[in-house]
Write an enzyme that holds these catalytic residues in place. Structure first.
Site, mmCIF file in Angstrom:
data_model
loop_
_atom_site.group_PDB
_atom_site.id
_atom_site.type_symbol
_atom_site.label_atom_id
_atom_site.label_comp_id
_atom_site.label_asym_id
_atom_site.label_seq_id
_atom_site.Cartn_x
_atom_site.Cartn_y
_atom_site.Cartn_z
ATOM 1 N N TYR A 1 -2.575 -0.693 10.536
ATOM 2 C CA TYR A 1 -2.391 -1.093 9.134
ATOM 3 C C TYR A 1 -1.017 -0.673 8.623
ATOM 4 O O TYR A 1 -0.326 -1.436 7.950
ATOM 5 C CB TYR A 1 -3.504 -0.469 8.297
ATOM 6 C CG TYR A 1 -3.528 -0.934 6.854
ATOM 7 C CD1 TYR A 1 -3.944 -2.209 6.518
ATOM 8 C CD2 TYR A 1 -3.150 -0.071 5.827
ATOM 9 C CE1 TYR A 1 -3.979 -2.633 5.195
ATOM 10 C CE2 TYR A 1 -3.180 -0.480 4.505
ATOM 11 C CZ TYR A 1 -3.600 -1.756 4.195
ATOM 12 O OH TYR A 1 -3.622 -2.166 2.884
ATOM 13 N N SER B 1 0.855 -1.180 0.000
ATOM 14 C CA SER B 1 0.000 0.000 0.000
ATOM 15 C C SER B 1 0.887 1.224 0.000
ATOM 16 O O SER B 1 2.077 1.150 0.338
ATOM 17 C CB SER B 1 -0.886 -0.007 1.257
ATOM 18 O OG SER B 1 -1.516 1.241 1.457
#
Length: 276
Positions: free
Chosen positions: A147, A134
Site C-alpha cells: 500500500y 494517505s
C-alpha cells in the site's frame, strides 16, 4: 448544466460513500461509482447515478466515464479518485503478483481515468482532479509495504501532474487521510489470505503476535480515528476554494507525521515508525 458534476470512485462504503452523500447534499450532481455491480445497484436504489468503474478493468473505466458524460452533455467539473485497497504483509513475503495487482488499481487505473477526464476538462477549460492518498503516501510503516509503495507512486504522479497543469485552469489536489473509521482493514483480509504465505515466513512469529491480531481482532476505533465525514468536509473545501492547496492532511496523526518527517533525521523517524 446548472449543477456542478463530480465523479467519485470507491463509493461502496467508507470515504467514498460518505463523500457521495456530502457532495449531493451540497448541491452537486454526483456520479458515485463502485467496482462491483451489486454495490452500484445499492447506490442507485438510494437515488445516485452509479456507473460501474473497476480501476483494474480498463473497459469499465471507459464505459463508466462515457455514462457520466452522456448524462452531463460531455462535461465533468471534478473527479475524486478515492478507490483503493491494501495487501498487508512484510515486504519480503509479497510476491510479484501482489504488487502488480495493487498497482493496477491504486495507480494504473487511477492514472487512466485521470487522463481520460483531463481530456474533457481541457476541452471545457476547467476542472479539478482530487486524488485520495494517505499518511502512508509520505511515510512508511511495517506490514504495509504494498500500500505504501502504491501511494508513494500516486503522490509522485499527482505532484508532477499538478506542476504540468499549472498553465491551465485545471487544479490537481491531494487529500491525505490518516486513521479513518471504515471497513478498509476488513477489506484487506482477503488480499492477505490470497497472497501472503505467513506460516512459512521467516517472520511467522511476528505475524502471530502482531499483524494477525490487528487484522482479525476488532479492537474498535482508536483515539486518533476520525469518521469519513472529516474527509468529505476537506473535499468540499478543496473543490470550493478559489486557489486550493496542493495537499490537505486529515487527522492529527497525518499532520504530526508531516511535521516529524520534516524535522527528524531518517534513523529517528524509522525508530518511531518501526513501532507500527
Amino acid at each position: 448544466m446548472s449543477r456542478k458534476s463530480i465523479l467519485i470512485t470507491g463509493c461502496s462504503s467508507g470515504i467514498g460513500y460518505d463523500a457521495a452523500y456530502a457532495m449531493r447534499d451540497a448541491g452537486w450532481l454526483v456520479f458515485a461509482s463502485c467496482r462491483r455491480e451489486e454495490d452500484c445497484e445499492h447506490l442507485r436504489s438510494e437515488g445516485f447515478i452509479s456507473p460501474r468503474i473497476d480501476y483494474a478493468d480498463p473497459e469499465s473505466i471507459v464505459n463508466g466515464l462515457s455514462e457520466v458524460l452522456e448524462a452531463t452533455d460531455g462535461t465533468l467539473d471534478a473527479l475524486f479518485n478515492n478507490g483503493a485497497f491494501a495487501t498487508p504483509g512484510a515486504v519480503e513475503d509479497l510476491p510479484r503478483g501482489a504488487l502488480q495487482e495493487i498497482f493496477e488499481t491504486n495507480v494504473f487505473g487511477v492514472h487512466e481515468l485521470t487522463t481520460l477526464a483531463l481530456q474533457i476538462m481541457r476541452a471545457q477549460g476547467h476542472g479539478r482532479i482530487v486524488n485520495c492518498s494517505s499518511v502512508l503516501g509520505f511515510v512508511a510503516a511495517p506490514w504495509r509495504g504494498a500500500y505504501v509503495a502504491s501511494k508513494f507512486a500516486l503522490e509522485g504522479l499527482t505532484d508532477t501532474l499538478r506542476i504540468e497543469m499549472s498553465d491551465t485552469d485545471i487544479k490537481v489536489i491531494l487529500i491525505a487521510p490518516g486513521p479513518i473509521g471504515t471497513s478498509f482493514r476488513q477489506n484487506s483480509i482477503p488480499q492477505f489470505e490470497r497472497w501472503v504465505d505467513w506460516e512459512n515466513s521467516a517472520r511467522a512469529e511476528q505475524y502471530r503476535n502482531s499483524l494477525l491480531k490487528r487484522l482479525y481482532e476488532d479492537a474498535g476505533p482508536t483515539k486518533f480515528e476520525l469518521p469519513p465525514s472529516s474527509v468529505s468536509r476537506v473535499l468540499l473545501r478543496a473543490l470550493n476554494a478559489r486557489n486550493p492547496r496542493a495537499r490537505y492532511r486529515v487527522t492529527a496523526v497525518t499532520r504530526a507525521m508531516a511535521v516529524l518527517r520534516r524535522l527528524l533525521p531518517t534513523r529517528a523517524m524509522d525508530a518511531i515508525l518501526s513501532r507500527g
